[in-house]
Write a protein that holds these residues in place. Structure first.
Motif, PDB file in Angstrom:
ATOM      1  N   LEU A   1      34.162 -12.669  33.352  1.00 54.12           N
ATOM      2  CA  LEU A   1      33.770 -13.803  32.523  1.00 54.12           C
ATOM      3  C   LEU A   1      34.427 -15.091  33.012  1.00 54.12           C
ATOM      4  CD1 LEU A   1      32.497 -15.017  29.893  1.00 54.12           C
ATOM      5  CD2 LEU A   1      34.653 -14.386  28.744  1.00 54.12           C
TER       6      LEU A   1
ATOM      7  N   VAL B   1      34.097 -19.646  32.523  1.00 53.27           N
ATOM      8  CA  VAL B   1      33.527 -20.778  31.795  1.00 53.27           C
ATOM      9  C   VAL B   1      33.582 -22.010  32.695  1.00 53.27           C
ATOM     10  CG1 VAL B   1      34.102 -19.869  29.522  1.00 53.27           C
ATOM     11  CG2 VAL B   1      35.764 -21.304  30.709  1.00 53.27           C
TER      12      VAL B   1
ATOM     13  N   SER C   1      34.227 -19.459  25.133  1.00 58.83           N
ATOM     14  CA  SER C   1      33.076 -18.654  25.557  1.00 58.83           C
ATOM     15  C   SER C   1      32.235 -18.102  24.418  1.00 58.83           C
ATOM     16  CB  SER C   1      33.553 -17.486  26.420  1.00 58.83           C
ATOM     17  OG  SER C   1      34.127 -16.462  25.614  1.00 58.83           O
TER      18      SER C   1
ATOM     19  N   PHE D   1      32.940 -15.320  22.742  1.00 57.67           N
ATOM     20  CA  PHE D   1      33.151 -13.880  22.594  1.00 57.67           C
ATOM     21  C   PHE D   1      34.404 -13.571  21.766  1.00 57.67           C
ATOM     22  CE2 PHE D   1      30.566 -13.834  26.537  1.00 57.67           C
ATOM     23  CZ  PHE D   1      29.572 -12.953  26.125  1.00 57.67           C
TER      24      PHE D   1
ATOM     25  N   LYS E   1      28.965 -13.721  20.960  1.00 57.81           N
ATOM     26  CA  LYS E   1      27.905 -13.964  21.940  1.00 57.81           C
ATOM     27  C   LYS E   1      28.230 -15.228  22.713  1.00 57.81           C
ATOM     28  CE  LYS E   1      25.015 -16.339  18.517  1.00 57.81           C
ATOM     29  NZ  LYS E   1      23.691 -16.372  17.844  1.00 57.81           N
ATOM     30  N   PRO E   2      27.631 -15.386  23.913  1.00 57.34           N
ATOM     31  CA  PRO E   2      27.963 -16.552  24.740  1.00 57.34           C
ATOM     32  C   PRO E   2      27.694 -17.865  24.021  1.00 57.34           C
ATOM     33  CG  PRO E   2      26.686 -14.961  25.985  1.00 57.34           C
ATOM     34  CD  PRO E   2      26.653 -14.505  24.558  1.00 57.34           C
ATOM     35  N   LYS E   3      28.685 -18.751  24.053  1.00 59.05           N
ATOM     36  CA  LYS E   3      28.546 -20.059  23.427  1.00 59.05           C
ATOM     37  C   LYS E   3      29.581 -20.998  24.036  1.00 59.05           C
ATOM     38  CE  LYS E   3      28.826 -22.433  18.958  1.00 59.05           C
ATOM     39  NZ  LYS E   3      29.155 -22.283  17.512  1.00 59.05           N
ATOM     40  N   GLU E   4      29.123 -22.129  24.571  1.00 57.23           N
ATOM     41  CA  GLU E   4      30.067 -23.075  25.163  1.00 57.23           C
ATOM     42  C   GLU E   4      30.934 -23.701  24.091  1.00 57.23           C
ATOM     43  OE1 GLU E   4      26.141 -25.498  24.908  1.00 57.23           O
ATOM     44  OE2 GLU E   4      26.715 -23.470  25.515  1.00 57.23           O
TER      45      GLU E   4
ATOM     46  N   VAL F   1      28.764 -20.588  30.138  1.00 57.23           N
ATOM     47  CA  VAL F   1      29.460 -19.306  30.069  1.00 57.23           C
ATOM     48  C   VAL F   1      28.662 -18.300  30.890  1.00 57.23           C
ATOM     49  CG1 VAL F   1      30.300 -17.461  28.566  1.00 57.23           C
ATOM     50  CG2 VAL F   1      30.243 -19.833  27.729  1.00 57.23           C
ATOM     51  N   GLU F   2      29.303 -17.665  31.876  1.00 52.45           N
ATOM     52  CA  GLU F   2      28.588 -16.694  32.714  1.00 52.45           C
ATOM     53  C   GLU F   2      29.553 -15.622  33.208  1.00 52.45           C
ATOM     54  OE1 GLU F   2      25.983 -18.032  35.809  1.00 52.45           O
ATOM     55  OE2 GLU F   2      25.495 -19.906  34.768  1.00 52.45           O
TER      56      GLU F   2
END
Length: 205
Positions: A82, A84, A117, A119, A157-160, A167-168
């Motif tokens: 993970l 960011v 992120s 999560f 869940k992915p969230k900036e 986020v990847e």
């Protein structure tokens, strides 16, 4: 290799800070203020930073000088890690930031992952405790210890976040452009060693 001028500036700042904290003699205090001024001038002459900014960031602390602590969370999904993307430089880093008063290192790691992120994670393993000066980071006015903590996703869940805009997850041989002030390629590879071998010992220095 860390520039010699930066090492001198840090040492002078440390001496000045301790002297200003513990000295009582007014003449000694004047001398330590002068030493602090010289340390700021060394940084000003060798960087593009404004003298006022350097004073605020580098020469504003009191008490005995100690290293700062930067905490990075290592989170895997399958064979991917993970990362960011930082608003400040547009490059990628492990979620993390400065240690917070009142929180343990693992609590900081969990908090930073959520904020940057989206999560929810739990801390499961210490991976490394590194001295920033021993790794190929850009010059920094601070002496920094970096703590890398492996975490496991338990929700979210992915969230900036406020400081991140993407986020990847990335595989080891396809890493993005890294924010090397925060983490280096060699440090990411250390993290992957713990994915491939859970018995990998803690790395230090």
């Amino acid at each position: 290799m860390k520039p010699k001028w930066l090492e001198w500036a840090k040492q002078l700042q440390s001496i000045a800070q301790a002297g200003l904290t513990y000295s009582k003699d007014i003449y000694d205090l004047e001398r330590f203020e002068l030493i602090r001024k010289i340390s700021v001038e060394i940084l000003t002459q060798n960087t593009n930073m404004d003298n006022k900014i350097i004073k605020e960031l580098f020469a504003n602390e009191t008490g005995y000088a100690t290293p700062k602590v930067d905490i990075r969370a290592v989170v895997f999904s399958g064979n991917k890690i993970l990362m960011v993307r930082e608003n400040s430089d547009g490059d990628w880093s492990l979620p993390g930031g400065w240690g917070d008063i009142g929180l343990t290192p693992s609590e900081v790691a969990v908090k930073e992952v959520k904020e940057e992120s989206g999560f929810d994670v739990k801390a499961i393993k210490l991976i490394a405790v590194l001295d920033k000066k021993c790794h190929p980071h850009p010059p920094s006015p601070y002496h920094v210890y970096k703590i890398f903590i492996q975490c496991e996703i338990i929700g979210g869940k992915p969230k900036e976040g406020i400081e991140t805009d993407a986020v990847e997850f990335f595989v080891e041989n396809e890493l993005p452009a890294l924010s090397i002030a925060r983490n280096t390629e060699s440090q990411i590879h250390i993290a992957f060693k713990h994915l491939h071998n859970p018995q990998e010992p803690v790395y230090f220095d």
